[in-house]
Design a protein around this motif. Structure first.
Motif, PDB file in Angstrom:
ATOM      1  N   SER A   1       1.108  -0.725   0.038  1.00  0.00           N
ATOM      2  CA  SER A   1       0.270   0.232  -0.371  1.00  0.00           C
ATOM      3  C   SER A   1       0.794   1.320  -0.337  1.00  0.00           C
ATOM      4  O   SER A   1       1.718   0.954   0.710  1.00  0.00           O
ATOM      5  CB  SER A   1      -1.046   0.055   0.883  1.00  0.00           C
TER       6      SER A   1
ATOM      7  N   GLU B   1      -0.386   5.086   1.270  1.00  0.00           N
ATOM      8  CA  GLU B   1      -0.628   5.950   0.993  1.00  0.00           C
ATOM      9  C   GLU B   1      -0.250   7.274   1.132  1.00  0.00           C
ATOM     10  O   GLU B   1       0.740   7.567   1.494  1.00  0.00           O
ATOM     11  CB  GLU B   1      -0.980   6.848   2.606  1.00  0.00           C
TER      12      GLU B   1
ATOM     13  N   SER C   1      -0.884  11.784   0.296  1.00  0.00           N
ATOM     14  CA  SER C   1      -0.901  13.613   0.659  1.00  0.00           C
ATOM     15  C   SER C   1      -0.418  14.185  -0.052  1.00  0.00           C
ATOM     16  O   SER C   1       0.769  13.850  -0.447  1.00  0.00           O
ATOM     17  CB  SER C   1      -1.226  13.103   2.433  1.00  0.00           C
TER      18      SER C   1
ATOM     19  N   ASP D   1      -7.141   3.660  -4.575  1.00  0.00           N
ATOM     20  CA  ASP D   1      -8.710   3.677  -4.183  1.00  0.00           C
ATOM     21  C   ASP D   1      -8.189   5.111  -4.031  1.00  0.00           C
ATOM     22  O   ASP D   1      -8.351   5.970  -3.319  1.00  0.00           O
ATOM     23  CB  ASP D   1      -8.888   2.877  -2.827  1.00  0.00           C
TER      24      ASP D   1
ATOM     25  N   ALA E   1     -10.634   7.262  -3.020  1.00  0.00           N
ATOM     26  CA  ALA E   1     -11.244   7.545  -1.466  1.00  0.00           C
ATOM     27  C   ALA E   1     -10.132   7.527  -0.707  1.00  0.00           C
ATOM     28  O   ALA E   1      -9.923   8.448   0.673  1.00  0.00           O
ATOM     29  CB  ALA E   1     -12.508   7.274  -1.406  1.00  0.00           C
ATOM     30  N   LYS E   2      -9.876   6.854  -0.858  1.00  0.00           N
ATOM     31  CA  LYS E   2      -8.647   6.415   1.135  1.00  0.00           C
ATOM     32  C   LYS E   2      -6.691   7.144   0.311  1.00  0.00           C
ATOM     33  O   LYS E   2      -5.543   7.342   1.242  1.00  0.00           O
ATOM     34  CB  LYS E   2      -7.923   4.765   1.212  1.00  0.00           C
ATOM     35  N   LYS E   3      -6.795   7.578  -0.911  1.00  0.00           N
ATOM     36  CA  LYS E   3      -6.110   8.007  -1.658  1.00  0.00           C
ATOM     37  C   LYS E   3      -4.487   6.985  -1.212  1.00  0.00           C
ATOM     38  O   LYS E   3      -3.405   7.542  -0.888  1.00  0.00           O
ATOM     39  CB  LYS E   3      -5.305   9.347  -0.696  1.00  0.00           C
ATOM     40  N   THR E   4      -4.951   5.752  -1.643  1.00  0.00           N
ATOM     41  CA  THR E   4      -4.249   4.600  -1.639  1.00  0.00           C
ATOM     42  C   THR E   4      -3.495   3.566  -2.791  1.00  0.00           C
ATOM     43  O   THR E   4      -4.992   3.465  -3.641  1.00  0.00           O
ATOM     44  CB  THR E   4      -4.502   3.664  -0.376  1.00  0.00           C
TER      45      THR E   4
END
Length: 127
Positions: free
Chosen positions: A21, A23, A25, A73, A75-78
């Motif tokens: 994964s 993430e 930002s 994803d 929405a999860k910024k992943t």
């Protein structure tokens, strides 16, 4: 400021699976590219897969095609890298990278094009 944090790397036996994964930002929209790259000490960095997070165009290197899948994803910024049928030669440090892509629907497969990088997550595959 764009930040990327990878996770999911660990030791696994050949034939096993892992999901990495990343993430992300710092981007105001989903108009960016994300990629997975890997490197073994003393060897050149190798592109594994890339994806345009907004348009979902993907690239997967021939060396892992059919075994690895990149997805995201929003929405999860992943961004994810699903790795199946792992082989000892997949052992490496895996890095996530990203770059804004406002003017293009496609992403470069060249690591040097990406300007934000995570710190990496180690994947070790034993035979």
């Amino acid at each position: 400021q764009v930040q990327l944090v990878e996770s999911g790397g660990r030791s696994v036996q050949a034939g096993g699976s892992l999901r990495l994964s990343c993430e992300v930002s710092g981007f105001a929209t989903n108009n960016y590219c994300a990629g997975w790259f890997r490197q073994v000490p003393g060897q050149r960095r190798e592109t594994v897969a890339t994806i345009h997070v907004l348009y979902t165009n993907t690239y997967v290197a021939d060396s892992v095609k059919g075994r690895f899948t990149i997805s995201r994803d929003s929405a999860k910024k992943t961004t994810y890298l699903q790795m199946n049928s792992l082989k000892p030669e997949d052992t490496a440090m895996y890095y996530c990278a990203a770059r804004s892509s406002i003017f293009s629907t496609s992403c470069s497969s060249e690591g040097d094009w990406y300007n934000s990088w995570g710190r990496g997550t180690q994947v070790t595959v034993s035979s």
